[in-house]
Design a protein around this motif. Structure first.
Motif, PDB file in Angstrom:
ATOM      1  N   ILE A  12       3.714   6.572  -0.625  1.00 35.96           N
ATOM      2  CA  ILE A  12       4.956   6.058  -1.287  1.00 35.96           C
ATOM      3  C   ILE A  12       5.551   7.027  -2.106  1.00 35.96           C
ATOM      4  CG2 ILE A  12       6.043   4.221  -2.873  1.00 35.96           C
ATOM      5  CD1 ILE A  12       4.059   2.170  -1.693  1.00 35.96           C
ATOM      6  N   HIS A  13       4.769   7.927  -2.899  1.00 39.96           N
ATOM      7  CA  HIS A  13       4.952   8.807  -3.731  1.00 39.96           C
ATOM      8  C   HIS A  13       5.627   9.922  -3.228  1.00 39.96           C
ATOM      9  CE1 HIS A  13       2.327   6.887  -7.269  1.00 39.96           C
ATOM     10  NE2 HIS A  13       3.543   6.100  -7.073  1.00 39.96           N
ATOM     11  N   GLN A  14       4.903  10.277  -1.931  1.00 41.17           N
ATOM     12  CA  GLN A  14       5.349  11.375  -1.320  1.00 41.17           C
ATOM     13  C   GLN A  14       6.468  11.124  -0.378  1.00 41.17           C
ATOM     14  OE1 GLN A  14       4.022  14.398  -1.657  1.00 41.17           O
ATOM     15  NE2 GLN A  14       2.610  13.420  -3.308  1.00 41.17           N
ATOM     16  N   LEU A  15       6.755  10.027  -0.074  1.00 40.11           N
ATOM     17  CA  LEU A  15       7.880   9.771   1.034  1.00 40.11           C
ATOM     18  C   LEU A  15       8.756   8.472   0.859  1.00 40.11           C
ATOM     19  CD1 LEU A  15       5.494   9.895   4.226  1.00 40.11           C
ATOM     20  CD2 LEU A  15       6.967  11.849   3.364  1.00 40.11           C
ATOM     21  N   GLY A  16       8.563   7.929  -0.373  1.00 42.66           N
ATOM     22  CA  GLY A  16       9.324   6.963  -0.668  1.00 42.66           C
ATOM     23  C   GLY A  16       8.608   5.505  -0.026  1.00 42.66           C
ATOM     24  N   ALA A  17       9.100   4.572  -0.292  1.00 38.53           N
ATOM     25  CA  ALA A  17       8.690   3.124   0.236  1.00 38.53           C
ATOM     26  C   ALA A  17       8.994   3.047   1.791  1.00 38.53           C
ATOM     27  CB  ALA A  17       9.407   1.981  -0.510  1.00 38.53           C
ATOM     28  N   VAL A  18      10.178   3.371   2.150  1.00 38.76           N
ATOM     29  CA  VAL A  18      10.610   3.116   3.613  1.00 38.76           C
ATOM     30  C   VAL A  18       9.716   4.231   4.346  1.00 38.76           C
ATOM     31  CG1 VAL A  18      12.369   3.278   5.186  1.00 38.76           C
ATOM     32  CG2 VAL A  18      12.745   2.199   2.988  1.00 38.76           C
ATOM     33  N   GLY A  19       9.605   5.595   3.875  1.00 42.43           N
ATOM     34  CA  GLY A  19       9.212   6.520   4.591  1.00 42.43           C
ATOM     35  C   GLY A  19       7.584   6.332   4.798  1.00 42.43           C
ATOM     36  N   GLY A  20       6.953   5.862   3.405  1.00 42.26           N
ATOM     37  CA  GLY A  20       5.482   5.760   3.629  1.00 42.26           C
ATOM     38  C   GLY A  20       5.303   4.529   4.225  1.00 42.26           C
TER      39      GLY A  20
END
Length: 229
Positions: A12-20
């Motif tokens: 989540i920290h690396q890609l954001g909530a949607v990306g993660g």
């Protein structure tokens, strides 16, 4: 503990909530594809996951529950634990606490050990067991399992007290390795794997890979401990 480690990686920290979330879905789909291919090669087809229900509405307390119902309940309960307790579901940290409390009865001071230098762990060690959330959940889990087995009529079958010596030795060695490993990994298949992946931490996926490889080795070793595959 001053053990070799990498910095935490959160999807989540690396890609954001949607990306993660999307990456998690891709990884889960990949795992499903791989195990499906392996199962088809080994059995010629997919073995149905559907469980025949012979108990009607009594299956609520007698079982068996479907895999889907079990998975959904695990997900919901894990989310509730996270919201109420402020951290993902864990199991084995309580075992370390119980062990430390036990050796204190014999005058041993575990507060000097590296594991208990963490302020949260030290606070738990100095507090009564009933104030430890994981302890309460573990005890409740054990009583719940006993109660569920009673409802399902599992105790109708006689207990096999006599077991081959190599089965007992294998179980003891396996238990010690699992216990030691969970403290090194700061979690078992619940705290490190299930809750790790559910909280979008990369360490959960790393745990999964090596646990899967270890399971393959363990299955091959089962016959040597008098277990049937």
């Amino acid at each position: 503990m001053n053990t070799p480690h990498f910095a935490p990686i959160s999807l989540i920290h690396q890609l954001g909530a949607v990306g993660g979330f999307l990456l998690q879905l891709v990884l889960l789909a990949f795992v499903y594809y791989v195990v499906t291919v392996i199962e088809k090669r080994r059995h010629g087809k997919l073995i149905s996951a559907k469980i025949e229900n012979k108990n009607g509405w009594k299956a609520i307390y007698k079982g068996p529950w479907s895999l889907l119902v079990g998975a959904l309940l695990l997900a919901v309960m894990n989310a509730l634990v996270l919201m109420i307790n402020g951290k993902p579901w864990g199991i084995t940290s309580a075992f370390a606490l119980w062990g430390a409390k036990f050796v204190q009865l014999f005058g041993v001071d575990p507060t000097e050990w590296a594991y208990w230098q963490d302020p949260a762990k030290l606070k738990a060690l100095k507090s009564p067991l009933y104030q430890d959330t994981t302890t309460v959940m573990d005890i409740s889990l054990m009583f719940g399992a006993l109660l569920a087995a009673a409802f399902a009529g599992r105790y109708a079958k006689p207990i096999q007290w006599k077991r081959p010596s190599r089965m007992t030795i294998g179980a003891l060695i396996g238990g010690l390795m699992m216990g030691y490993g969970t403290r090194l990994a700061f979690g078992c298949n619940i705290g490190a794997y299930f809750s790790g992946i559910a909280s979008f931490s990369v360490h959960g996926w790393i745990w999964f890979v090596f646990a899967f490889l270890g399971s393959i080795i363990g299955v091959k070793l089962r016959p040597y401990c008098a277990y049937k595959n």
